[in-house]
Design a protein around this motif. Structure first.
Motif, PDB file in Angstrom:
ATOM      1  N   THR A 243     -18.925  12.307  -4.678  1.00  0.00           N
ATOM      2  CA  THR A 243     -17.831  11.881  -5.340  1.00  0.00           C
ATOM      3  C   THR A 243     -18.078  10.788  -6.513  1.00  0.00           C
ATOM      4  O   THR A 243     -17.365  10.144  -6.822  1.00  0.00           O
ATOM      5  N   ASP A 244     -19.480  10.616  -6.595  1.00  0.00           N
ATOM      6  CA  ASP A 244     -19.974   9.747  -7.336  1.00  0.00           C
ATOM      7  C   ASP A 244     -19.771  10.643  -9.045  1.00  0.00           C
ATOM      8  O   ASP A 244     -20.540  11.531  -9.345  1.00  0.00           O
ATOM      9  N   PRO A 245     -19.280   9.887  -9.989  1.00  0.00           N
ATOM     10  CA  PRO A 245     -19.128  10.533 -11.366  1.00  0.00           C
ATOM     11  C   PRO A 245     -20.372  10.604 -12.075  1.00  0.00           C
ATOM     12  O   PRO A 245     -20.741  11.555 -12.608  1.00  0.00           O
ATOM     13  N   GLN A 246     -21.187   9.711 -11.614  1.00  0.00           N
ATOM     14  CA  GLN A 246     -22.511   9.928 -12.420  1.00  0.00           C
ATOM     15  C   GLN A 246     -23.275  11.002 -11.803  1.00  0.00           C
ATOM     16  O   GLN A 246     -24.205  11.664 -12.585  1.00  0.00           O
ATOM     17  N   ILE A 247     -23.367  11.142 -10.444  1.00  0.00           N
ATOM     18  CA  ILE A 247     -24.115  12.420  -9.943  1.00  0.00           C
ATOM     19  C   ILE A 247     -23.544  13.597 -10.520  1.00  0.00           C
ATOM     20  O   ILE A 247     -24.130  14.523 -10.676  1.00  0.00           O
ATOM     21  N   ARG A 248     -21.967  13.836 -10.474  1.00  0.00           N
ATOM     22  CA  ARG A 248     -21.508  14.891 -10.574  1.00  0.00           C
ATOM     23  C   ARG A 248     -21.567  15.285 -12.044  1.00  0.00           C
ATOM     24  O   ARG A 248     -21.527  16.366 -12.544  1.00  0.00           O
ATOM     25  N   ASN A 249     -22.015  14.435 -13.016  1.00  0.00           N
ATOM     26  CA  ASN A 249     -22.028  14.639 -14.308  1.00  0.00           C
ATOM     27  C   ASN A 249     -23.649  14.897 -14.969  1.00  0.00           C
ATOM     28  O   ASN A 249     -24.018  14.888 -16.036  1.00  0.00           O
ATOM     29  N   ALA A 250     -24.397  14.798 -13.798  1.00  0.00           N
ATOM     30  CA  ALA A 250     -25.983  14.936 -14.377  1.00  0.00           C
ATOM     31  C   ALA A 250     -26.153  16.290 -14.814  1.00  0.00           C
ATOM     32  O   ALA A 250     -25.848  17.371 -14.059  1.00  0.00           O
ATOM     33  N   ARG A 251     -27.098  16.327 -15.765  1.00  0.00           N
ATOM     34  CA  ARG A 251     -27.006  17.663 -16.606  1.00  0.00           C
ATOM     35  C   ARG A 251     -28.679  17.937 -16.464  1.00  0.00           C
ATOM     36  O   ARG A 251     -28.847  18.831 -16.764  1.00  0.00           O
ATOM     37  N   GLY A 252     -29.549  17.326 -15.751  1.00  0.00           N
ATOM     38  CA  GLY A 252     -30.869  17.657 -15.858  1.00  0.00           C
ATOM     39  C   GLY A 252     -31.695  16.762 -15.070  1.00  0.00           C
ATOM     40  O   GLY A 252     -31.267  15.745 -14.572  1.00  0.00           O
ATOM     41  N   MET A 253     -32.860  17.108 -15.031  1.00  0.00           N
ATOM     42  CA  MET A 253     -34.085  16.226 -14.356  1.00  0.00           C
ATOM     43  C   MET A 253     -34.135  14.668 -14.778  1.00  0.00           C
ATOM     44  O   MET A 253     -34.159  14.080 -13.799  1.00  0.00           O
ATOM     45  N   MET A 254     -34.185  14.448 -15.970  1.00  0.00           N
ATOM     46  CA  MET A 254     -34.086  13.086 -16.461  1.00  0.00           C
ATOM     47  C   MET A 254     -32.946  12.426 -15.909  1.00  0.00           C
ATOM     48  O   MET A 254     -33.060  11.253 -15.524  1.00  0.00           O
ATOM     49  N   ASP A 255     -31.735  12.806 -16.120  1.00  0.00           N
ATOM     50  CA  ASP A 255     -30.502  12.329 -15.478  1.00  0.00           C
ATOM     51  C   ASP A 255     -30.571  11.883 -13.986  1.00  0.00           C
ATOM     52  O   ASP A 255     -30.226  10.806 -13.594  1.00  0.00           O
ATOM     53  N   LYS A 258     -33.169   9.174 -13.533  1.00  0.00           N
ATOM     54  CA  LYS A 258     -32.336   7.874 -13.737  1.00  0.00           C
ATOM     55  C   LYS A 258     -31.354   7.329 -12.599  1.00  0.00           C
ATOM     56  O   LYS A 258     -31.378   6.219 -12.299  1.00  0.00           O
ATOM     57  N   ILE A 259     -30.699   8.168 -11.941  1.00  0.00           N
ATOM     58  CA  ILE A 259     -29.710   8.000 -10.767  1.00  0.00           C
ATOM     59  C   ILE A 259     -30.458   7.576  -9.686  1.00  0.00           C
ATOM     60  O   ILE A 259     -30.455   6.505  -9.003  1.00  0.00           O
ATOM     61  N   ILE A 260     -31.621   8.292  -9.362  1.00  0.00           N
ATOM     62  CA  ILE A 260     -32.407   7.992  -8.173  1.00  0.00           C
ATOM     63  C   ILE A 260     -32.998   6.691  -8.450  1.00  0.00           C
ATOM     64  O   ILE A 260     -32.927   5.790  -7.139  1.00  0.00           O
ATOM     65  N   TRP A 261     -33.613   6.222  -9.225  1.00  0.00           N
ATOM     66  CA  TRP A 261     -33.935   4.864  -9.576  1.00  0.00           C
ATOM     67  C   TRP A 261     -33.157   3.836  -9.480  1.00  0.00           C
ATOM     68  O   TRP A 261     -33.481   2.670  -8.941  1.00  0.00           O
ATOM     69  N   ALA A 262     -31.848   4.026 -10.207  1.00  0.00           N
ATOM     70  CA  ALA A 262     -30.825   3.057 -10.106  1.00  0.00           C
ATOM     71  C   ALA A 262     -30.210   2.648  -8.676  1.00  0.00           C
ATOM     72  O   ALA A 262     -30.022   1.735  -8.308  1.00  0.00           O
ATOM     73  N   LYS A 263     -30.174   3.798  -8.011  1.00  0.00           N
ATOM     74  CA  LYS A 263     -29.638   3.653  -6.733  1.00  0.00           C
ATOM     75  C   LYS A 263     -30.435   3.240  -5.579  1.00  0.00           C
ATOM     76  O   LYS A 263     -30.016   2.728  -4.534  1.00  0.00           O
ATOM     77  N   ASP A 264     -31.890   3.738  -5.687  1.00  0.00           N
ATOM     78  CA  ASP A 264     -32.631   3.487  -4.368  1.00  0.00           C
ATOM     79  C   ASP A 264     -34.088   3.059  -4.985  1.00  0.00           C
ATOM     80  O   ASP A 264     -34.920   3.077  -4.006  1.00  0.00           O
ATOM     81  N   GLY A 265     -34.362   2.854  -6.267  1.00  0.00           N
ATOM     82  CA  GLY A 265     -35.734   2.472  -6.562  1.00  0.00           C
ATOM     83  C   GLY A 265     -36.770   3.374  -6.320  1.00  0.00           C
ATOM     84  O   GLY A 265     -36.648   4.573  -6.254  1.00  0.00           O
ATOM     85  N   LEU A 266     -38.034   2.865  -6.256  1.00  0.00           N
ATOM     86  CA  LEU A 266     -39.080   3.735  -6.203  1.00  0.00           C
ATOM     87  C   LEU A 266     -39.278   4.552  -4.808  1.00  0.00           C
ATOM     88  O   LEU A 266     -39.595   5.952  -4.612  1.00  0.00           O
ATOM     89  N   ARG A 267     -38.435   4.006  -3.794  1.00  0.00           N
ATOM     90  CA  ARG A 267     -38.646   4.701  -2.542  1.00  0.00           C
ATOM     91  C   ARG A 267     -37.608   5.996  -2.524  1.00  0.00           C
ATOM     92  O   ARG A 267     -37.702   6.733  -1.560  1.00  0.00           O
ATOM     93  N   GLY A 268     -36.672   5.885  -3.456  1.00  0.00           N
ATOM     94  CA  GLY A 268     -35.774   7.038  -3.549  1.00  0.00           C
ATOM     95  C   GLY A 268     -36.460   8.285  -3.837  1.00  0.00           C
ATOM     96  O   GLY A 268     -35.948   9.662  -3.425  1.00  0.00           O
ATOM     97  N   PHE A 269     -37.553   8.288  -4.372  1.00  0.00           N
ATOM     98  CA  PHE A 269     -38.342   9.373  -4.831  1.00  0.00           C
ATOM     99  C   PHE A 269     -39.131  10.160  -3.647  1.00  0.00           C
ATOM    100  O   PHE A 269     -39.678  11.087  -3.620  1.00  0.00           O
ATOM    101  N   SER A 270     -39.263   9.217  -2.425  1.00  0.00           N
ATOM    102  CA  SER A 270     -40.166   9.766  -1.253  1.00  0.00           C
ATOM    103  C   SER A 270     -38.904  10.264  -0.245  1.00  0.00           C
ATOM    104  O   SER A 270     -39.453  10.473   0.832  1.00  0.00           O
TER     105      SER A 270
END
Length: 307
Positions: A243-255, A258-270
């Motif tokens: 339901t998050d517009p930013q996630i729904r409109n993600a077009r690729g890896m870089m998007d 950016k979303i993972i970093w913005a929402k959960d920081g470094l720990r989001g990648f683990s």
């Protein structure tokens, strides 16, 4: 009494250059075995990687917590939802995967004496490129069915819904990210497996314990090193359910990054690291154990038939 010739014993070392058909059939059977057995843990991993609505983090705090909550509120059958998609895709995808691997490895000199890291890495990369082209749509369907609140009851209904609401591109939006993840994953996995197989079994005889142990080590290392890319892949493959517009409109890896970093920081990648490793260690051990077994079994049968 008339003497009938007995089938000659087939040496395991001689089976390393089996026909492409044998390698592909063994790979298909190994792939189905691998994915089906560890599917519940993979479902937990997917749940832990999906960002919950209006929250930066996952709604699950760990593997045990996720298993307890899912089984108590949704039932254990939920952990198997989407397994049909994996079974349907894993057979042909792994057939291509192992067939391509053995072909390129032999072509690059990887079956010669000694350790050939470059040959096995190139073979692994070629194998996963072909595998992912077939498997990616099935993986998208699988993850759509695994997420919390999924209403899809079958692979076909899920595929129809995704195609109708998001178009054909939804099945391949994660393909570049998947390749960027699985190429190094497979290179690490195959290189590590071949190395430990030769170290633990220098005589190169058929050894189930060696195949399982080397496969487990290779799977764990490959899974841990590529988890950040797997988090991005999951975000892209499940974006249509958010339901998050930013996630729904993600077009690729870089998007996705950016979303993972913005929402959960470094720990989001683990996110999902533990269940991912717990999935790939035994599943990879089982995959290589099954592959080497089926290769020997099918090879021996073919040799006896030819006599």
């Amino acid at each position: 009494m008339e003497n009938h010739p007995q089938p000659e014993e087939v040496e395991y070392e001689g089976l390393q250059t089996q026909s492409l058909g044998v390698n592909m059939l063994a790979g298909a059977l190994a792939g189905i075995s691998e994915h089906a057995v560890m599917f519940p843990v993979d479902s937990i991993k997917t749940r832990m990687q999906v960002f919950s609505a209006a929250s930066s983090g996952s709604s699950y705090t760990g593997v045990v917590n996720a298993f307890s909550r899912i089984s108590s509120t949704e039932g254990l059958r939920t952990l198997w939802r989407g397994v049909a998609s994996v079974i349907m895709g894993a057979g042909p995808a792994h057939a291509v995967h192992f067939g391509m691997y053995e072909f390129v490895k032999d072509l690059a000199g990887g079956n010669q004496q000694g350790h050939h890291f470059f040959a096995t890495s190139i073979a692994g990369a070629a194998a996963t490129t072909a595998n992912d082209a077939l498997m990616n749509p099935f993986d998208v369907i699988k993850q759509r069915m695994q997420i919390r609140g999924s209403t899809h009851t079958s692979v076909l209904s899920c595929a129809r819904t995704v195609y109708r609401t998001e178009g054909l591109a939804a099945f391949y939006v994660s393909y570049p990210t998947t390749l960027l993840m699985t190429v190094p994953f497979t290179a690490v996995q195959f290189t590590t497996y071949e190395y430990f197989k030769k170290v633990l079994n220098p005589s190169n005889t058929y050894s189930p314990v060696t195949h399982a142990l080397a496969g487990g080590i290779a799977g764990g290392l490959a899974a841990a090193s590529t988890t950040p890319l797997d988090v991005a892949k999951t975000l892209l493959q499940t974006r249509g359910t958010s339901t998050d517009p930013q996630i729904r409109n993600a077009r690729g890896m870089m998007d996705a990054f950016k979303i993972i970093w913005a929402k959960d920081g470094l720990r989001g990648f683990s996110r999902g690291l533990t269940p991912r490793v717990l999935t790939h260690m035994p599943s990879n051990a089982l995959c290589w154990l099954s592959y080497e077994f089926f290769k020997v079994a099918i090879g021996e049968r073919s040799s006896w038939t030819a006599l």
